[in-house]
Scaffold this motif. Structure first.
Motif, PDB file in Angstrom:
ATOM      1  N   PRO A 362      10.550  14.227  59.610  1.00 55.12           N
ATOM      2  CA  PRO A 362      11.683  15.164  59.721  1.00 55.12           C
ATOM      3  C   PRO A 362      12.191  15.327  61.144  1.00 55.12           C
ATOM      4  CG  PRO A 362       9.990  16.053  58.277  1.00 55.12           C
ATOM      5  CD  PRO A 362       9.416  14.817  58.899  1.00 55.12           C
ATOM      6  N   GLU A 363      11.280  15.346  62.121  1.00 54.00           N
ATOM      7  CA  GLU A 363      11.728  15.493  63.509  1.00 54.00           C
ATOM      8  C   GLU A 363      12.621  14.333  63.921  1.00 54.00           C
ATOM      9  OE1 GLU A 363       8.555  15.234  62.527  1.00 54.00           O
ATOM     10  OE2 GLU A 363       7.260  16.712  63.518  1.00 54.00           O
ATOM     11  N   ASP A 364      12.246  13.114  63.484  1.00 57.09           N
ATOM     12  CA  ASP A 364      13.041  11.936  63.837  1.00 57.09           C
ATOM     13  C   ASP A 364      14.413  11.976  63.174  1.00 57.09           C
ATOM     14  OD1 ASP A 364      10.807  10.616  65.260  1.00 57.09           O
ATOM     15  OD2 ASP A 364       9.932  10.512  63.254  1.00 57.09           O
ATOM     16  N   VAL A 365      14.451  12.454  61.928  1.00 59.81           N
ATOM     17  CA  VAL A 365      15.725  12.542  61.210  1.00 59.81           C
ATOM     18  C   VAL A 365      16.667  13.512  61.912  1.00 59.81           C
ATOM     19  CG1 VAL A 365      16.812  13.296  59.063  1.00 59.81           C
ATOM     20  CG2 VAL A 365      14.747  11.887  58.985  1.00 59.81           C
ATOM     21  N   ILE A 366      16.142  14.672  62.296  1.00 62.01           N
ATOM     22  CA  ILE A 366      16.986  15.675  62.945  1.00 62.01           C
ATOM     23  C   ILE A 366      17.505  15.156  64.281  1.00 62.01           C
ATOM     24  CG2 ILE A 366      17.022  17.997  63.922  1.00 62.01           C
ATOM     25  CD1 ILE A 366      14.921  18.787  61.831  1.00 62.01           C
ATOM     26  N   GLU A 367      16.635  14.529  65.058  1.00 60.55           N
ATOM     27  CA  GLU A 367      17.071  13.979  66.345  1.00 60.55           C
ATOM     28  C   GLU A 367      18.105  12.878  66.136  1.00 60.55           C
ATOM     29  OE1 GLU A 367      16.566  14.986  69.268  1.00 60.55           O
ATOM     30  OE2 GLU A 367      14.970  16.466  68.979  1.00 60.55           O
ATOM     31  N   ASP A 368      17.917  12.070  65.104  1.00 60.41           N
ATOM     32  CA  ASP A 368      18.865  11.001  64.823  1.00 60.41           C
ATOM     33  C   ASP A 368      20.245  11.557  64.481  1.00 60.41           C
ATOM     34  OD1 ASP A 368      19.795   8.428  64.439  1.00 60.41           O
ATOM     35  OD2 ASP A 368      19.068   8.281  62.374  1.00 60.41           O
ATOM     36  N   VAL A 369      20.256  12.591  63.653  1.00 66.72           N
ATOM     37  CA  VAL A 369      21.533  13.202  63.248  1.00 66.72           C
ATOM     38  C   VAL A 369      22.211  13.879  64.439  1.00 66.72           C
ATOM     39  CG1 VAL A 369      22.535  15.069  61.878  1.00 66.72           C
ATOM     40  CG2 VAL A 369      20.939  13.467  60.819  1.00 66.72           C
ATOM     41  N   LEU A 370      21.437  14.592  65.245  1.00 63.73           N
ATOM     42  CA  LEU A 370      22.020  15.244  66.413  1.00 63.73           C
ATOM     43  C   LEU A 370      22.611  14.236  67.394  1.00 63.73           C
ATOM     44  CD1 LEU A 370      19.422  18.090  67.140  1.00 63.73           C
ATOM     45  CD2 LEU A 370      21.637  18.280  66.007  1.00 63.73           C
ATOM     46  N   GLY A 371      22.042  13.028  67.398  1.00 62.74           N
ATOM     47  CA  GLY A 371      22.585  11.983  68.248  1.00 62.74           C
ATOM     48  C   GLY A 371      23.831  11.334  67.690  1.00 62.74           C
ATOM     49  N   MET A 372      23.982  11.358  66.357  1.00 62.09           N
ATOM     50  CA  MET A 372      25.143  10.735  65.717  1.00 62.09           C
ATOM     51  C   MET A 372      26.368  11.647  65.665  1.00 62.09           C
ATOM     52  SD  MET A 372      23.647   8.479  62.521  1.00 62.09           S
ATOM     53  CE  MET A 372      22.819   9.872  61.746  1.00 62.09           C
TER      54      MET A 372
END
Length: 377
Positions: A362-372
C-alpha cells in the motif's frame, strides 16, 4: 490575546509525537484509529497509548487484550471502567446519611437491613474514554462485529444493561505488523477506522523512554541488568498510587477549539480537484484490488481539513492532501491477486504480472499515485 493563545496551542501541537498527533486528529474528528508496530513492540505501544490518553489528554483508558478465545462477554467487560466505590465510614453501621441513629434495640437482621438501605449505591460501570484493543485482529469475528457496532452506535449491550460511550470516546486498535498496511480485521470494521499509523520501534516511545531515562538505577547494577529493564512492561500509575498526575497537555476546550477551526477551513477548487484525482488514480491503479471506498473518501476530506489548523492554516495545501492520503488509505488498500490483475484479461503472462506486483505494498501504491497526479500550481 487570541493570537497569543493560538501560538501557544500551535506550540503544543508541534511538541507532540506522531502517536499523539494520530490520537489528537481522531479526537478532533470524533473518529477512531488503527495503530500498528513490530510484533515485539506491541506491549510498549499499548502502554504508550495509555500514557498518552492520561497525560496528554486527561482521559481514562483501558487495555483489552484480544485473542482467538475472546468472548463477547469478555469484550464488553473489558471496555468498562470499574465504578468508584466509596469506603464506608467507621460509623456507617450506626448512623445513616441523614444523621439518624439506628436503634440498638432492633434485631440484628432488621438493623443490617436498615444500615444497608442507608448506604450509597455505587454508580454502574462506564465505558472508558479510550479503549485500546490490543491484537484486535486476533479476536473472533463475532467480537469484531461487536466492536463495529460499538463504534457505529456508541453503545454496547450486556446481559443486564446497555452502556453508552462517553462524550469523549476513542477506540484504538493496536496490532502487530512488519510495516503499515491492511489489518486482518473484518472489512467493514477496517473501513470504519479513520486513519492508520505505523510506529517504528526504532523511533522509540516518548513517555516510556522518559520514564526509563528518569528512573533510578542502582550504581551497583551492571549494563546487562540495565538492558533487561527495557523489556519490562511499565505499570501506569493510577489515581491512588504514586503522586497525582500533572494536568493534561491538551484540555477538552482546546480539542474543541481545533474542531471548530476545522469547520472553518477553506478548500480551493483546484485543491479539491487534486484530491479527487488522487482518489480516482488509487481506484484505477493496477495493483489495487479494493479498499478505495466512499467511507474512505469521506475520511479523506475530513482529515485534509483537520490537518490545516495543526499547521496554523485556514486553508488546505496540496502537501496536506498528500499527507492525508497516506494516513487514510494505508490500512484500506487491498492488493490485487496477480491472477485477477486487469491486464490478465488482455492476455498478459501470469509470471510477468507476478514479477511486477512482487513486493508492492500500500505504501508503494500511494507514493506511485502521488507521483503521477499533477499538483495544482
Amino acid at each position: 490575546m487570541a493570537a497569543a493563545n493560538d501560538e501557544q496551542l500551535l506550540q503544543k501541537v508541534h511538541n507532540l509525537s506522531d502517536l499523539e498527533l494520530a490520537t489528537l486528529l481522531s479526537l478532533v474528528s470524533r473518529e477512531h484509529c488503527l495503530v500498528s508496530t513490530s510484533p515485539e513492540a506491541v506491549d510498549e505501544l499499548t502502554e504508550e497509548l495509555c500514557l498518552i490518553a492520561t497525560r496528554t489528554f486527561g482521559l481514562a483508558p483501558v487495555i483489552i487484550s484480544c485473542h482467538a478465545h475472546t468472548t463477547l462477554d469478555d469484550f464488553a467487560a473489558g471496555i468498562l471502567l470499574a465504578p468508584p466505590y466509596q469506603a464506608s465510614s467507621p460509623n456507617s453501621n450506626s448512623s445513616n446519611n441523614n444523621g439518624r441513629s439506628i436503634s440498638p434495640l432492633l434485631s440484628s437482621t432488621t438493623a443490617a437491613a436498615a444500615a444497608s438501605s442507608t448506604q450509597q449505591i455505587p454508580p454502574p460501570p462506564q465505558i472508558a474514554n479510550v479503549v485500546i484493543a490490543k491484537h484486535l485482529d486476533r479476536a473472533p469475528l463475532a467480537v469484531q462485529i461487536q466492536a463495529l457496532e460499538l463504534l457505529r452506535t456508541r453503545r454496547i449491550f450486556t446481559r443486564t444493561s446497555v452502556h453508552t460511550a462517553p462524550k469523549h470516546f476513542l477506540f484504538i486498535a493496536a496490532i502487530s505488523a512488519d510495516s503499515g498496511g491492511r489489518a486482518h480485521v473484518t472489512p467493514h470494521l477496517n473501513d470504519f477506522f479513520y486513519l492508520a499509523h505505523w510506529q517504528d520501534p526504532e523511533e522509540g516511545f516518548a513517555y516510556l523512554d522518559e520514564e526509563y531515562d528518569g528512573s533510578d538505577v542502582n550504581d551497583d547494577d551492571d549494563a546487562a541488568s540495565t538492558d533487561s529493564s527495557l523489556s519490562v512492561v511499565k505499570r501506569i500509575p493510577g489515581p491512588t498510587e504514586g503522586k497525582p498526575l500533572p494536568p493534561p497537555v491538551f484540555t477538552d476546550s482546546e480539542v474543541a477549539i481545533l474542531a471548530q477551526l476545522t469547520q472553518q477551513v477553506h478548500v480551493d477548487v483546484d485543491v479539491m480537484r487534486y484530491q479527487m484525482n488522487i482518489v480516482s488514480f488509487l481506484r484505477m491503479h493496477r495493483a489495487v484490488g479494493g479498499g478505495v471506498t466512499p467511507t474512505a473518501t469521506k475520511h479523506f476530506e475530513q482529515l485534509v481539513k483537520s490537518l490545516a489548523p495543526l499547521h496554523g492554516l485556514d486553508y488546505v495545501t496540496p502537501s496536506l492532501v498528500g499527507l492525508a492520503a497516506k494516513k487514510v488509505y494505508l490500512h484500506r488498500i487491498a492488493m490485487v491477486a496477480p491472477e485477477k490483475e486487469r491486464s490478465m484479461q488482455w492476455g498478459s503472462e501470469l509470471s510477468a504480472v507476478e514479477g511486477i506486483l512482487d513486493g508492492v505494498g500500500p505504501e508503494d501504491v500511494i507514493e506511485d499515485v502521488l507521483g503521477m497526479v499533477a499538483m495544482p500550481q
